[in-house]
Design a protein around this motif. Structure first.
Motif, short mmCIF file in Angstrom:
data_model
loop_
_atom_site.label_atom_id
_atom_site.label_comp_id
_atom_site.label_asym_id
_atom_site.label_seq_id
_atom_site.Cartn_x
_atom_site.Cartn_y
_atom_site.Cartn_z
N GLU A 62 -2.74 -11.23 3.84
CA GLU A 62 -1.27 -11.08 3.94
C GLU A 62 -0.81 -9.87 3.12
O GLU A 62 -0.06 -9.03 3.61
CB GLU A 62 -0.59 -12.36 3.44
N LYS A 63 -1.27 -9.77 1.89
CA LYS A 63 -0.92 -8.63 1.05
C LYS A 63 -1.54 -7.35 1.60
O LYS A 63 -0.88 -6.31 1.71
CB LYS A 63 -1.39 -8.85 -0.39
N TYR A 64 -2.84 -7.44 1.94
CA TYR A 64 -3.56 -6.27 2.44
C TYR A 64 -3.57 -6.30 3.96
O TYR A 64 -4.59 -6.51 4.60
CB TYR A 64 -4.97 -6.24 1.85
N SER A 65 -2.39 -6.08 4.52
CA SER A 65 -2.20 -6.12 5.96
C SER A 65 -2.56 -4.78 6.58
O SER A 65 -2.79 -3.78 5.88
CB SER A 65 -0.73 -6.43 6.26
N THR A 79 -11.64 -8.29 -2.68
CA THR A 79 -10.22 -8.45 -3.02
C THR A 79 -9.35 -8.34 -1.78
O THR A 79 -8.46 -9.17 -1.55
CB THR A 79 -9.79 -7.38 -4.05
N SER A 128 -9.78 -11.29 0.60
CA SER A 128 -9.25 -12.56 0.08
C SER A 128 -7.74 -12.69 0.25
O SER A 128 -7.20 -13.79 0.08
CB SER A 128 -9.60 -12.71 -1.40
N ASP A 129 -7.05 -11.62 0.59
CA ASP A 129 -5.59 -11.67 0.70
C ASP A 129 -5.11 -10.83 1.89
O ASP A 129 -4.50 -9.78 1.72
CB ASP A 129 -4.94 -11.18 -0.60
N ASN A 169 -7.48 -5.48 8.41
CA ASN A 169 -8.13 -5.90 7.17
C ASN A 169 -9.66 -5.92 7.29
O ASN A 169 -10.34 -5.32 6.46
CB ASN A 169 -7.56 -7.26 6.74
#
Length: 199
Positions: free
Chosen positions: A48-51, A42, A45-46, A59
């Motif tokens: 940007e959200k999980y910076s 998860t 895969s993101d 990350n």
């Protein structure tokens, strides 16, 4: 609702959060490796959200870190797992008697409950009698229109308050440690991390 909130003890193996979630979601206390994979995937895969600002580390580094069975989980992991299962996770803190709710923005229709003692997560369940075997546990509760889980919520909070009165928590900010070799004493986990042990 008749019954008792019971604490189902999860092994202290650094994966208690994951195995507690596995128990309340799937009645399986051996889900840690699988759920660590879910979290890593998860997060990867993101980016940007999980910076790095969100995770406290880059990350890819976080993804490797969370896959290590020696590393503990917390709020980030509970939030991801709530969305993965499509259920709210209520994490009750014994020391503060506070309930942190994860996944509430998902408007999910069910909730599970965990209990945290400052160092360790266990599962919470409703049981028809206090000494009933785990086969009788209810771990998933319907969320009502007022966003509560009805009488179970009050029973759970009373259980947490009782655990607090019995001091069934670790005060990680104020506990004392003394080295058995050099006899240096420190207070709290921050003191333990920053101490200049002479041994």
């Amino acid at each position: 609702m008749e019954g008792f909130v019971v604490r189902r003890v999860i092994p202290s193996d650094n994966s208690c959060l994951f195995n507690a979630v596995g128990y309340v979601m799937d009645r399986d206390q051996t889900k840690a490796a699988e759920l660590r994979q879910v979290i890593a995937a998860t997060v990867a895969s993101d980016p940007e959200k999980y910076s790095e600002a969100f995770l406290g580390k880059p990350n890819p580094e976080y993804c490797n870190w969370i896959l290590d069975p020696e590393k503990w989980g917390g709020a980030i992991e509970l939030s991801i797992l709530a969305d993965y299962y499509g259920r709210e996770i209520a994490a009750y803190d014994i020391q503060t008697t506070r309930c942190d709710l994860y996944g509430q923005e998902g408007n999910y229709s069910e909730r599970v409950m965990l209990i945290y003692d400052g160092l360790h997560y266990d599962a919470l369940a409703m049981s028809p009698v206090e000494e009933a075997p785990e086969d009788f546990d209810q771990t998933i509760f319907a969320i009502q229109k007022n966003r509560s889980i009805g009488p179970v919520e009050e029973i759970a909070l009373n259980f947490i308050k009782d655990q607090h009165r019995k001091r069934r928590f670790t005060d990680t900010a104020n506990f004392t440690l003394r080295c058995g070799v050099c006899q240096i004493g420190v207070i709290g986990s921050s003191g333990a991390r920053s101490s200049n042990w002479s041994c």
